[in-house]
Design an enzyme around this catalytic site. Structure first.
Site, short mmCIF file in Angstrom:
data_model
loop_
_atom_site.label_atom_id
_atom_site.label_comp_id
_atom_site.label_asym_id
_atom_site.label_seq_id
_atom_site.Cartn_x
_atom_site.Cartn_y
_atom_site.Cartn_z
N GLY A 28 29.69 118.69 127.89
CA GLY A 28 31.08 118.89 128.27
C GLY A 28 31.69 120.14 127.67
O GLY A 28 31.44 120.47 126.51
N ASP A 40 29.04 120.88 120.93
CA ASP A 40 30.47 120.67 120.66
C ASP A 40 31.06 121.74 119.75
O ASP A 40 32.04 121.50 119.05
CB ASP A 40 30.72 119.28 120.04
CG ASP A 40 30.08 118.17 120.82
OD1 ASP A 40 30.28 118.14 122.05
OD2 ASP A 40 29.36 117.35 120.23
N LYS A 65 31.90 126.13 122.81
CA LYS A 65 31.31 127.16 123.68
C LYS A 65 32.16 127.41 124.92
O LYS A 65 32.23 128.55 125.40
CB LYS A 65 29.90 126.73 124.12
CG LYS A 65 28.89 126.70 123.00
CD LYS A 65 27.51 126.33 123.51
CE LYS A 65 27.43 124.92 124.03
NZ LYS A 65 27.70 123.89 123.02
#
Length: 431
Positions: A40, A13, A16
């Site tokens: 995600g 998180d 990236k």
């Protein structure tokens, strides 16, 4: 010219997706090399938000080749659903723009069911997984019983034999949980239905990437999760089921380690974590809530609220070392705007002893006292800054101090979710 590997240097998180998307303008090929659709990436491009969890970030850029390597575990049903979702946003996806390793392991419904059963067991260790079947799929790969992408091209009888072999293991586990066994024939039918939509993307990825490299194409390797979730080097057992360090870029793509010329570590200007496990600098107070609200700290895949805390220089330095990071992209600096004081962990006290790293025996219940260095905050705004001159003096000092504590130079600073809001100090592709 260096091919670049991008890895998260905290618990994931770190932002990236945006950095990979930004760097992909300089690349020809973007390769995802580990993890699954539990990771995600949120991209904001010209005001449009794209949420990716399996597809490489480069898929939203026209003219780029996106590649899913053999180190990734792939849910074939999610694969086609995610393609459909971004196509509905106007992104064109075809086998010319997206390649899927034919030897990648498939995530099946039975893996997701097992993941959920384990997480829900009253006497089990709660890891905080996304329950998407990632761990069980990697287990089957290591156990040499996995169903792979190329197996979708088999005749029904041959595929049935492979599925029956897999279910010898899974149905035994399911009996232990008191749930009904999986019917092999029904599972084969589902796989045969999805196969025609998946197989056109299947490719011999190692050869494809070697050809691209020999042709002088720039390759960007995109990691998922973060080094602190690495199955070997993370806060075990509260980790993911794959290697997230930069060395996995070679293994999970099929190119040798010499193909990686520069490793860029993505580091958030503070710290967050999703799920269970130790978090030495976690803030369970109004400051932690403020950081979470300003940073919109909710998981892209699950929507789960992230735990927030101060920057942990010890853990970041450890992560950068085991991944051989050359430079750092510092993200979400703008979230810290307006704080009177900032803190950075420079050490720990555990059981009366001092540490400059987190020992592997530490678990979620271990009492860890961070040793903090205090720094002044800044009142001005860093949001949307694109040069050093746009930053308040105290923000520049904060970045420079983090460089000293990390032992790595900052190559990029991200100051908003938007693609172009980046301060470029050193282009990784020119290193």
């Amino acid at each position: 010219m260096a091919d670049v590997a991008v890895i998260g240097a905290q618990w994931g998180d770190e932002g990236k997706g945006k950095i990979v998307d930004w760097l992909s303008a300089r690349a020809d090929v973007v390769v995802r090399f580990q993890g699954g659709h539990n990771a995600g990436h949120t991209l904001v491009i010209d005001g449009v938000t794209y949420k990716l969890s399996l597809l490489p970030s480069g898929v939203v850029r026209p003219g780029k080749l996106a590649v899913i390597g053999s180190g990734v575990v792939v849910d074939p049903f999610h694969f086609i659903d995610e393609i459909a979702r971004i196509e509905a946003q106007g992104v064109k996806v075809s086998p010319d723009s997206l390649a899927l390793a034919e030897n990648a392991t498939l995530i099946l419904p039975v893996h997701q069911e097992l993941d959920a059963l384990r997480e829900g067991a009253a006497d089990g260790v709660k890891i905080g997984t996304t329950k998407r079947g990632i761990g069980p799929a990697y287990e089957d790969r290591a156990g040499r019983r996995a169903i792979r992408v190329i197996d979708l091209a088999l005749g029904e009888a041959a595929l049935l034999r492979k599925v029956e072999n897999l279910l010898v293991h899974h149905n035994a586990l399911r009996r232990g949980f008191g749930v009904a066994p999986v019917d092999a024939g029904a599972l084969v039918e589902r796989l045969k239905e999805v196969a025609p939509r998946v197989l056109p993307f299947a490719a011999c990825v190692w050869r494809l990437l070697e050809d691209q490299r020999r042709a002088g194409k720039r390759i960007l390797f995109e990691g998922a999760q973060g080094v602190l979730l690495d199955v070997d080097h993370g806060t075990y057992p509260y980790v993911t089921s794959s290697n997230t360090v930069a060395g996995q870029a070679a293994t999970g793509s099929g190119l040798g380690p010499r193909a990686i010329g520069y490793v860029l570590g993505i580091v958030k200007a503070y710290a967050t974590r999703v799920g269970e496990g130790p978090f030495p600098t976690e803030l369970k107070d109004a400051i932690g809530e403020r950081i979470g609200e300003r940073g919109r700290e909710f998981g892209t895949v699950t929507g789960r609220k992230r735990r927030c805390g101060w920057f942990d220089a010890c853990l970041v330095r450890q992560a950068l070392s085991v991944s051989g990071v050359d430079g750092v992209a510092l993200t979400k600096l703008d979230v810290l705007d307006g704080f009177d004081e900032l803190r950075v962990a420079i050490g720990y006290r555990i059981g009366g002893r001092s540490y400059d790293h987190l020992p592997p025996g530490v678990d979620a219940d271990t009492a860890i006292e961070p040793v903090y260095e205090r720094m002044p905050g800044w009142k001005g705004s860093t949001a949307r800054a694109r040069s050093w001159a746009d930053l308040p003096a105290e923000a520049v000092k904060y970045v420079r101090r983090l460089e000293e504590l990390m032992g790595r130079p900052v190559a990029l600073v991200s100051t908003s979710p938007e693609r172009e809001d980046v301060i470029l100090i050193r282009d990784p592709f020119q290193s």
